[in-house]
Scaffold this motif. Structure first.
Motif, PDB file in Angstrom:
ATOM      1  N   SER A  25      10.048  -3.798   2.695  1.00  0.00           N
ATOM      2  CA  SER A  25       8.832  -3.525   3.164  1.00  0.00           C
ATOM      3  C   SER A  25       7.843  -3.234   1.769  1.00  0.00           C
ATOM      4  O   SER A  25       8.529  -3.233   0.623  1.00  0.00           O
ATOM      5  CB  SER A  25       8.490  -2.615   4.249  1.00  0.00           C
ATOM      6  N   VAL A  26       6.621  -3.281   2.097  1.00  0.00           N
ATOM      7  CA  VAL A  26       5.676  -2.888   0.991  1.00  0.00           C
ATOM      8  C   VAL A  26       4.553  -1.935   1.237  1.00  0.00           C
ATOM      9  O   VAL A  26       4.054  -2.205   2.608  1.00  0.00           O
ATOM     10  CB  VAL A  26       4.872  -4.491   0.550  1.00  0.00           C
ATOM     11  N   ILE A  27       4.133  -1.104   0.370  1.00  0.00           N
ATOM     12  CA  ILE A  27       3.013  -0.488   0.717  1.00  0.00           C
ATOM     13  C   ILE A  27       2.206  -0.503  -0.297  1.00  0.00           C
ATOM     14  O   ILE A  27       2.372  -0.937  -1.494  1.00  0.00           O
ATOM     15  CB  ILE A  27       3.359   1.249   1.006  1.00  0.00           C
ATOM     16  N   ASP A  28       0.873  -0.331  -0.167  1.00  0.00           N
ATOM     17  CA  ASP A  28      -0.160  -0.194  -1.304  1.00  0.00           C
ATOM     18  C   ASP A  28      -0.374   1.164  -2.174  1.00  0.00           C
ATOM     19  O   ASP A  28       0.346   2.277  -1.609  1.00  0.00           O
ATOM     20  CB  ASP A  28      -1.532  -0.542  -1.019  1.00  0.00           C
ATOM     21  N   SER A  60      -1.332   4.305  -0.263  1.00  0.00           N
ATOM     22  CA  SER A  60      -0.911   4.890   0.721  1.00  0.00           C
ATOM     23  C   SER A  60       0.584   5.772   0.310  1.00  0.00           C
ATOM     24  O   SER A  60       1.201   6.407   1.237  1.00  0.00           O
ATOM     25  CB  SER A  60      -0.059   3.967   1.821  1.00  0.00           C
ATOM     26  N   GLY A 102       1.062  -1.904  -5.864  1.00  0.00           N
ATOM     27  CA  GLY A 102       1.857  -1.132  -4.427  1.00  0.00           C
ATOM     28  C   GLY A 102       3.313  -0.908  -4.798  1.00  0.00           C
ATOM     29  O   GLY A 102       3.631  -0.785  -6.078  1.00  0.00           O
ATOM     30  N   PHE A 103       4.041  -0.529  -3.841  1.00  0.00           N
ATOM     31  CA  PHE A 103       5.198  -0.064  -3.972  1.00  0.00           C
ATOM     32  C   PHE A 103       6.419  -1.061  -3.111  1.00  0.00           C
ATOM     33  O   PHE A 103       5.943  -1.365  -2.141  1.00  0.00           O
ATOM     34  CB  PHE A 103       5.692   1.398  -3.666  1.00  0.00           C
ATOM     35  N   LEU A 104       7.550  -1.361  -3.989  1.00  0.00           N
ATOM     36  CA  LEU A 104       8.458  -2.009  -2.799  1.00  0.00           C
ATOM     37  C   LEU A 104       9.395  -0.964  -2.281  1.00  0.00           C
ATOM     38  O   LEU A 104       9.973  -0.111  -2.632  1.00  0.00           O
ATOM     39  CB  LEU A 104       9.362  -2.869  -3.643  1.00  0.00           C
TER      40      LEU A 104
END
Lengths: 272, 217
Positions: free
Chosen positions: A9-12, A15, A216-218
């Motif tokens: 998934s991915v977050i920005d 977050s 973001g982050f992986l």
């Protein structure tokens, strides 16, 4: 051979703080900061490699992955305090203050041409690399998690006249394709599930870097099963991942990526 | 002593021997206001009493009391506002048969229209604390000040709500609580936080994985 079951998934960037505290509470443990350097090699295109074997079967050419943990202390020497909050500062393409030349040194023995031929490893105690080849993830529409077979070995020493790892592998017919630097945090969740929240840079020489995860982050949740034939462990790992997916649903929606994007074979070989 | 609405009695002079007609006294309005004042003074006295003790009560009990007081204040102002016209037009005067000389002190207290010096001190103190000079500030400025005060309150409320919505508060129990009271775990009362701050997806997973496995093409 390891079978890796995974969900992504991915977050920005914004977050990140809340996400880390959520995951820390969920796992019951604080995050572990890590950084990895990976060099991906491909078969030397100068060679005229046969596309089929003697039985007229197609030969797939695969990339090799060399991987090594790089302590952040060595990459960024001037910073005293290091914890997960540090990652928020690395939002950019460039990694300011990072000693990227060190990565080149690790690969080539030394960037200094005069020293390259010297018959000593630069840091003989720390010349081990993990070498891995990954298969394309298994096909099938009914799969609940991505499962990828990875074959891994460790190179303890690449000694000889020219001791660098790159020259060692070039003798085996592989040349450098691209390099990646991953900085992230890792959580040990329950049921042997690992969860990584990371940023990835493509390293282009000692000066230039390009962030692949800009903004973001992986997020990668995975379980490693030692044997591909161990159905019980595979089912157990799948259920553990699905449990985590359900727990995080609505917040971080873990999903199966397109299997083609995890294919490390060279493209278009069959078209030639 | 009695209160009454001045009516069109022909002379305006009342025979002290006559039975006074109380039917014009706005008893209902006065009683309503009196009751609310009684409640409020009681609550305030209780709060003051608790605050002056050596050991402060728990914050939540204080908060509950303050919110009760605020409700009572609100109720008082609405009541007064409701009877505003009636109370404004009511004139109070002592009856002729009231023993004025004997109870002069009581009479002057009851008929006093100015604030007590004590109350005046409170009011001026409050005004000073606000830091607004009532004499020099125009009403428009005052309104603007009130508006900005409301805006701050609104902002604080919104901030609280936003932050609150990031967390889930219900249906989460510790193992200890669950073992003490097994009925807790039977109903799933968990409500996920209604956060609007669900992480955004600034990039595509597949694209990043492709770059990781095949390089940037």
């Amino acid at each position: 051979m390891v079978l890796q079951l995974s969900l992504f998934s991915v977050i920005d960037d914004d977050s990140y703080g809340l996400c880390v505290s959520t995951l820390s509470n969920l796992s019951g443990k604080p995050p572990i900061l890590y950084s990895n350097f990976a060099a991906v090699l491909k078969p030397n295109p100068e060679f005229d490699i046969e596309q089929t074997n003697s039985k007229n079967q197609l030969i797939e050419q695969n990339r090799l992955r060399l991987c090594k943990a790089v302590p952040l202390e060595a990459l960024e020497p001037d910073v005293s305090k290091r914890d997960y909050g540090k990652l928020k500062q690395y939002g950019d393409d460039t990694l300011n203050g990072f000693n990227l030349g060190m990565l080149e040194d690790m690969l080539h023995g030394s960037t200094d041409l005069d020293r390259m031929e010297i018959d000593e490893a630069v840091c003989p105690n720390d010349d081990t690399w993990a070498l891995s080849i990954s298969d394309i993830p298994a096909a099938g529409a009914s799969r609940k998690v991505s499962s990828q077979a990875i074959t891994e070995s460790t190179i303890l020493s690449s000694g000889g006249r020219s001791p660098s790892i790159v020259s060692f592998l070039s003798e085996l017919g592989y040349v450098l394709d691209f390099r990646l630097l991953t900085i992230g945090i890792k959580f040990n969740m329950s049921n042997k599930v690992f969860l990584e929240v990371s940023k990835i840079w493509q390293v282009q020489g000692a000066e230039s870097t390009k962030q692949l995860t800009k903004g973001g982050f992986l997020i990668k949740a995975f379980v490693n099963v030692a044997k591909g034939t161990d159905i019980k462990s595979i089912n157990h790992g799948t259920n553990a991942l699905l449990g985590l997916q359900k727990e995080l649903s609505g917040y971080i929606d873990l999903s199966i990526p397109d299997r083609k994007s995890m294919d490390s074979r060279l493209e278009n070989l069959s078209d030639l | 002593m009695a209160q009454r609405v001045p009516n069109n009695t022909a002379t305006g002079v009342i025979n002290p021997q006559d039975e006074f007609n109380f039917q014009h006294v706005p008893a209902q309005a006065l009683d309503a206001v009196r009751m609310r004042f009684a409640q409020l003074t009681h609550s305030l006295a209780k709060l003051k009493d608790e605050m002056s003790r050596a050991e402060l009560p728990q914050w939540y009990s204080l908060q509950a009391q303050v919110s009760v007081i605020l409700t009572q204040l609100q109720s008082l102002t609405t009541t007064i506002h409701h009877f505003e016209e009636l109370l404004d037009s009511t004139v109070v005067y002592p009856l002729a048969n009231f023993p004025t000389t004997a109870h002069e002190g009581l009479l002057t207290t009851l008929l006093r229209k100015k604030n007590n010096p004590e109350a005046d001190a409170w009011i001026s103190d409050a005004k000073e604390t606000v830091g607004v000079d009532m004499n020099t500030t125009s009403s428009a400025d005052l309104r603007a000040l009130l508006k900005s005060d409301e805006a701050v309150t609104k902002w604080a409320l919104k901030f609280l709500d936003d932050d609150y919505s990031n967390y889930a508060f219900q249906g989460l129990h510790t193992a200890q609580e669950l073992s003490d009271d097994p009925s807790l775990g039977q109903v799933d009362e968990y409500k996920p936080s209604r956060a609007k701050s669900v992480p955004k997806k600034p990039f595509d997973v597949d694209g990043v994985l492709k770059a990781v496995h095949q390089g940037i093409t």
